[in-house]
Design a protein around this motif. Structure first.
Motif, short mmCIF file in Angstrom:
data_model
loop_
_atom_site.label_atom_id
_atom_site.label_comp_id
_atom_site.label_asym_id
_atom_site.label_seq_id
_atom_site.Cartn_x
_atom_site.Cartn_y
_atom_site.Cartn_z
N GLU A 199 -17.02 -22.89 68.00
CA GLU A 199 -15.66 -22.42 68.32
C GLU A 199 -15.61 -21.94 69.78
N ASN B 17 -12.65 -21.08 73.83
CA ASN B 17 -12.27 -19.98 74.71
C ASN B 17 -13.48 -19.34 75.40
N SER C 205 -16.72 -27.31 69.66
CA SER C 205 -15.48 -26.81 69.06
C SER C 205 -14.61 -28.00 68.71
N ARG D 244 -2.21 -17.04 70.78
CA ARG D 244 -3.25 -16.18 71.34
C ARG D 244 -3.37 -14.85 70.60
N LYS E 230 -3.98 -12.70 66.72
CA LYS E 230 -5.02 -12.73 65.68
C LYS E 230 -4.85 -13.93 64.76
N SER F 99 -3.48 -16.85 65.25
CA SER F 99 -3.70 -18.16 65.85
C SER F 99 -5.16 -18.52 66.01
N GLU F 100 -6.05 -17.53 65.96
CA GLU F 100 -7.46 -17.79 66.23
C GLU F 100 -8.34 -17.73 64.97
N THR G 207 -4.59 -23.85 73.45
CA THR G 207 -3.97 -22.81 72.62
C THR G 207 -3.08 -23.43 71.56
N GLN H 284 -5.15 -24.87 68.75
CA GLN H 284 -5.62 -23.86 67.82
C GLN H 284 -4.53 -23.44 66.84
N CYS H 285 -3.32 -23.31 67.33
CA CYS H 285 -2.19 -22.93 66.45
C CYS H 285 -1.93 -24.03 65.43
N ARG I 59 -4.32 -24.59 62.34
CA ARG I 59 -4.42 -23.60 61.27
C ARG I 59 -4.12 -24.20 59.90
#
Length: 483
Positions: free
Chosen positions: A37, A40, A259, A402, A404, A406-407, A460, A463-464, A467
């Motif tokens: 992961e 980032n 990642s 960015r 909690k 979303s990650e 970003t 990542q969203c 989910r």
């Protein structure tokens, strides 16, 4: 590590020099390091070598120094020989005196070159009382700098010159601050690290600004006129992520960075200043077509929708975003996760939706929950969101890119049948720290500002969006709502 073949922990512990030596002291150099992961990882590197000092921190540092001064005086009367032994060990340098490379140490140096560790500690800070006076002058100088009436951005060289002129401190001695403080705290047997953490931060600041002439920026910012409750601060901003990665790459010859959203790979190679031996891109395997991506650029009234700053107060755009959510909540079962570009934008849009009556329309189909900056509140919202999905009521979760959610949160199966991005999550580009970093990577790594901002927004967004697809049998709708 003598009993385990595999050790799993957050890679922040490996990158942050303040804790890495304590965690990895017994790791053999032939260990294989896997950064999972790692999309980032550059931001983690930047944060690990950045130090932020508030006025309260400096006041607490002064109290720490007063307590240490008393402890030194007491030690002189009880066991002066112990202080003499410490003085003699410092003549041989930080490394040979075994201060900064022991497993049970109080604190570690930020990234120090080997030649500095082998160098003898300067004579005028070897004695405990002289070092306390040295730090006191440095803290007083920082307090004076905090009285600046306007924003100041300085290179480490200029900052050190002003330290020399204003506090009569040789800038070359600053780099020994953290190691020397660690030695003194151990000698005095002051093991309550929480109590002395403000002074440790100041020492880290001094060590970094005295060690590196490039790759850092000193930023002094007074509180805004319209925000009397905001504190002034002085920040040492790391601009070069590779500074934190180089010690890891130097110590361990086998490092794997991986990642699901680490793309494009060449950007990571540049900003981390590494030359990968093997580069592999692995395709995703699925049992069937389980992803339905949608790009929505116009509302039902054919007006373009966008999260650009100048369009955020446009009621037509806000209404079209709300209408999109109403239509999706009417046809998609179970859970829907919505991501906004910032907390401020999310609060503004939700407030407008409420005034337009759009939230009532969504509530007819699903319950509503909101992520907040408070982790406890967000945890409660997530718990109730899952309960609503489990009972068949369905729910919508408003979240922030960015944040909690979303990650680290998975919305597998019925917890996430749709994810909506209300705007592409570009970072706030007017930040002084970001502008300095963009200029640095442009000059040193030939990455244009627009390219880096787009790269950051895309990882970003990935990542969203990711989910809701958490396995081969999972499925969901992915909506990008931006012109």
């Amino acid at each position: 590590t003598t009993l385990a073949n595999i050790v799993v922990f957050s890679y922040q512990y490996l990158i942050d020099p303040r804790v890495s030596e304590s965690v990895t002291a017994e790791f053999p150099t032939n260990s294989i390091i896997v950064f999972d992961e790692a999309h980032n990882i550059d931001n983690v590197c930047i944060d690990a070598l950045s130090v932020n000092l508030m006025r309260k921190t400096l006041e607490e540092s002064t109290s720490n120094l007063t307590a240490i001064k008393r402890a030194v005086q007491q030690m002189k009367t009880v066991d002066e020989e112990r202080l003499k032994k410490e003085y003699l060990s410092l003549v041989h340098g930080l490394a040979q005196s075994n201060i900064t490379r022991i497993a049970d140490q109080i604190l570690n140096d930020p990234v120090l070159p080997d030649d500095v560790l082998k160098e003898a500690v300067p004579g005028n800070i070897r004695k405990a009382e002289h070092f306390v006076s040295f730090l006191t002058r440095f803290v007083d100088h920082l307090k004076k700098r905090l009285k600046e009436q306007k924003v100041v951005a300085e290179t480490p060289q200029l900052f050190c010159k002003l330290v020399k002129d204003g506090a009569e401190i040789d800038p070359r001695h600053l780099r020994f601050a953290t190691g020397r403080l660690g030695s003194l705290l151990r000698t005095l047997e002051l093991v309550d690290t929480e109590t002395y953490s403000p002074l440790m931060l100041v020492a880290d600041f001094a060590t970094l600004v005295g060690t590196y002439s490039d790759g850092f920026l000193v930023l002094i910012e007074p509180p805004p006129d319209n925000s009397p409750n905001t504190e002034a601060y002085i920040q040492l901003c790391c601009l070069d992520a590779s500074l934190a990665m180089q010690p890891v790459l130097k110590r361990y010859p086998s490092v794997v960075i991986t990642s699901g959203t680490i793309s494009p790979l060449d950007v990571y190679s540049k900003i981390l200043n590494l030359k990968p031996v093997i580069t592999e891109r692995l395709s995703m395997t699925l049992h069937r077509a389980c992803i339905c991506p949608l790009i929505v650029t116009r509302g039902s009234d054919q007006l373009p929708i966008s999260s650009r700053y100048e369009a955020r107060d446009d009621l037509a755009v806000v209404r079209n975003y709300g209408t999109l959510l109403v239509e999706m909540s009417a046809i998609i079962p179970d859970g829907i996760v919505c991501f906004f570009t910032s907390y401020h934008f999310m609060e503004s849009v939700i407030s407008s939706w409420n005034e337009m009556g759009l939230l009532k329309m969504v509530l007819r189909k699903k319950l509503l929950f909101v992520e907040t900056p408070d982790s406890v509140e967000t945890g409660l919202a997530l718990s109730n969101y899952r309960k609503a999905c489990d009972t068949g009521r369905g729910a919508v979760l408003f979240s922030v890119a960015r944040g909690k959610v979303s990650e680290g949160i998975d919305f597998d199966h019925h917890y996430g049948r749709c994810v909506i991005l209300f705007g592409i999550p570009f970072v706030y580009a007017e930040s002084r720290v970001l502008r300095a970093r963009l200029e640095y990577i442009r000059n040193n790594y030939q990455i244009r500002e627009g390219d880096f901002l787009t790269f950051d927004a895309m990882r970003t967004a990935s990542q969203c969006i990711g989910r809701v697809i958490r396995g081969k049998n999972d499925y969901g709708v992915m909506v990008f709502a931006d012109v």
